[in-house]
Design a protein around this motif. Structure first.
Motif, mmCIF file in Angstrom:
data_model
loop_
_atom_site.group_PDB
_atom_site.id
_atom_site.type_symbol
_atom_site.label_atom_id
_atom_site.label_comp_id
_atom_site.label_asym_id
_atom_site.label_seq_id
_atom_site.Cartn_x
_atom_site.Cartn_y
_atom_site.Cartn_z
ATOM 1 N N ARG A 164 6.026 -8.779 2.865
ATOM 2 C CA ARG A 164 5.558 -7.433 3.235
ATOM 3 C C ARG A 164 4.214 -7.184 2.557
ATOM 4 N N THR A 165 3.178 -7.836 3.046
ATOM 5 C CA THR A 165 1.871 -7.700 2.404
ATOM 6 C C THR A 165 1.304 -6.289 2.555
ATOM 7 N N HIS A 166 1.719 -5.577 3.610
ATOM 8 C CA HIS A 166 1.226 -4.218 3.805
ATOM 9 C C HIS A 166 1.782 -3.258 2.758
ATOM 10 N N GLN A 167 2.760 -3.710 1.986
ATOM 11 C CA GLN A 167 3.294 -2.916 0.893
ATOM 12 C C GLN A 167 2.987 -3.556 -0.461
ATOM 13 N N GLY A 168 2.007 -4.462 -0.464
ATOM 14 C CA GLY A 168 1.548 -5.048 -1.717
ATOM 15 C C GLY A 168 2.252 -6.311 -2.156
ATOM 16 N N GLY A 169 3.165 -6.831 -1.337
ATOM 17 C CA GLY A 169 3.887 -8.035 -1.714
ATOM 18 C C GLY A 169 3.124 -9.300 -1.386
ATOM 19 N N PRO A 170 3.630 -10.447 -1.855
ATOM 20 C CA PRO A 170 2.976 -11.723 -1.554
ATOM 21 C C PRO A 170 3.193 -12.128 -0.109
ATOM 22 N N TYR A 176 2.734 -21.134 -0.372
ATOM 23 C CA TYR A 176 2.136 -22.389 0.084
ATOM 24 C C TYR A 176 0.733 -22.066 0.594
ATOM 25 N N PRO A 177 -0.315 -22.335 -0.186
ATOM 26 C CA PRO A 177 -1.666 -21.935 0.207
ATOM 27 C C PRO A 177 -2.127 -22.484 1.544
ATOM 28 N N GLU A 178 -1.698 -23.700 1.887
ATOM 29 C CA GLU A 178 -2.098 -24.281 3.161
ATOM 30 C C GLU A 178 -1.039 -25.276 3.620
ATOM 31 N N PRO A 179 -1.037 -25.601 4.914
ATOM 32 C CA PRO A 179 -0.040 -26.554 5.416
ATOM 33 C C PRO A 179 -0.181 -27.914 4.737
ATOM 34 N N PRO A 180 0.920 -28.612 4.525
ATOM 35 C CA PRO A 180 0.831 -29.968 3.958
ATOM 36 C C PRO A 180 0.197 -30.907 4.959
ATOM 37 N N VAL A 237 13.787 -17.707 -6.999
ATOM 38 C CA VAL A 237 12.485 -17.850 -7.629
ATOM 39 C C VAL A 237 11.673 -16.590 -7.343
ATOM 40 N N ARG A 238 11.076 -16.027 -8.381
ATOM 41 C CA ARG A 238 10.240 -14.844 -8.184
ATOM 42 C C ARG A 238 8.891 -15.242 -7.606
ATOM 43 N N LEU A 239 8.408 -14.473 -6.653
ATOM 44 C CA LEU A 239 7.105 -14.701 -6.049
ATOM 45 C C LEU A 239 6.190 -13.525 -6.364
ATOM 46 N N LYS A 240 4.980 -13.823 -6.741
ATOM 47 C CA LYS A 240 4.001 -12.771 -7.022
ATOM 48 C C LYS A 240 2.791 -12.952 -6.107
ATOM 49 N N PRO A 241 2.126 -11.858 -5.762
ATOM 50 C CA PRO A 241 0.898 -11.995 -4.969
ATOM 51 C C PRO A 241 -0.128 -12.831 -5.724
ATOM 52 N N ASP A 242 -0.791 -13.707 -5.007
ATOM 53 C CA ASP A 242 -1.821 -14.552 -5.594
ATOM 54 C C ASP A 242 -3.181 -13.890 -5.375
ATOM 55 N N PRO A 243 -3.852 -13.447 -6.451
ATOM 56 C CA PRO A 243 -5.158 -12.797 -6.267
ATOM 57 C C PRO A 243 -6.164 -13.700 -5.551
ATOM 58 N N ALA A 244 -5.958 -15.027 -5.644
ATOM 59 C CA ALA A 244 -6.876 -15.962 -4.995
ATOM 60 C C ALA A 244 -6.416 -16.358 -3.602
ATOM 61 N N CYS A 245 -5.353 -15.751 -3.097
ATOM 62 C CA CYS A 245 -4.863 -16.084 -1.760
ATOM 63 C C CYS A 245 -5.956 -15.842 -0.731
ATOM 64 N N PRO A 246 -6.202 -16.819 0.137
ATOM 65 C CA PRO A 246 -7.274 -16.639 1.124
ATOM 66 C C PRO A 246 -6.962 -15.598 2.194
ATOM 67 N N LEU A 247 -5.686 -15.173 2.271
ATOM 68 C CA LEU A 247 -5.305 -14.189 3.287
ATOM 69 C C LEU A 247 -5.135 -12.792 2.696
ATOM 70 N N CYS A 248 -4.307 -12.666 1.657
ATOM 71 C CA CYS A 248 -3.988 -11.336 1.129
ATOM 72 C C CYS A 248 -4.538 -11.099 -0.273
#
Length: 271
Positions: A164-170, A176-180, A237-248
């Motif tokens: 739910r990125t529209h609510q600030g989530g990852p 996974y930053p990009e497809p394998p 596993v806890r997931l946090k938003p990545d400030p360097a994410c190319p999308l969000c």
């Protein structure tokens, strides 16, 4: 809304739940959910969403039912081999709950149609079986501000999360930053999959979709549930938003779906 006698009887076990009640059931009846893939994950997803009374379910899949599908894709039957999966899904939904509308999309999800298709629904459930489609769905949902409930299965293992990125989530790219690289991860067709594990993860996925539609319970947003069926256990596993994410992230470089335009179209059925 006013329920008919048939609806009251059909949804009685939901209405008895304080967390759902008549108001929640009415919300489900008015909801629109897009299920990407009418395969292993999509099968329990579609069946349980239809049984729950989710009013409009969209299903997108370009494939036809094959004998090899029936080991896990319980949406389909032997008699419907050769039928398009979305038409088979429509027959199954009509049999379990004729009050639900199933919108069929006999096509592949691509950069050209993703925004229009996803934009027509309240929430998306990803039941695809390949990385290009998963990343396309993730990116489109972020750009449209849509909640995404995603699951994946291979062999005896499964994973599940809500984005739910529209609510600030990852987003999925925070995990996974990009497809394998192509060919580095085997598909279900190459490595196999236990049918019951797909059913387990698809059922959990349906539960999370219903929770998101109703706004009840603890969301899987920011959490990744991992299932090891052979060990008979789950871990989180806890997931946090990545400030360097190319999308969000804070300085996104992905602002449209153009990077998906040249990718080979993959199947959107789940294993």
């Amino acid at each position: 809304m006013d329920f008919t006698e048939e609806q009251i009887h059909r949804y009685a076990r939901h209405i008895l739940l304080p967390e759902v009640g008549g108001t929640g059931q009415a919300r489900l009846l008015g909801a629109r959910v897009l299920v990407v893939g009418a395969g292993g994950l999509g099968s329990p997803l579609v069946l349980y969403l239809a049984a729950a009374g989710v009013g409009t379910i969209g299903v997108i899949d370009a494939d036809v039912v094959d004998l090899s599908n029936l080991q896990r894709q319980i949406l389909h039957t032997t008699e419907r081999i050769g039928m398009t999966k979305v038409d088979s899904a429509a027959a199954a939904v009509a049999a379990i709950n004729p009050g639900v509308r199933l919108e069929t999309h006999t096509e592949r999800l691509t950069a050209a149609n993703a925004l229009e298709l996803i934009g027509a629904y309240d929430l998306v459930a990803d039941g695809s079986d390949n990385f290009p489609t998963r990343f396309l769905i993730n990116d489109a949902c972020h750009l449209l501000g849509k909640t995404l409930v995603s699951a994946a299965v291979l062999r005896f293992d499964g994973q599940l999360s809500t984005f739910r990125t529209h609510q600030g989530g990852p987003c999925y790219r925070c995990l996974y930053p990009e497809p394998p690289p192509e060919g580095s991860v085997p598909t279900c067709a190459e490595a196999g999959v236990l049918g019951a594990v797909v059913g387990t993860m698809g059922s959990l996925q349906a539960t999370e979709v219903i929770k998101e539609l109703l706004g009840i319970g603890r969301s899987m947003a920011g959490r990744l549930l991992i299932c090891d069926a052979l060990a008979g256990g789950f871990r989180e596993v806890r997931l946090k938003p990545d400030p360097a994410c190319p999308l969000c992230g804070t300085q996104p470089t992905i602002t449209d779906l153009s990077l998906h335009a040249d990718q080979a179209e993959g199947s959107v059925c789940a294993g």
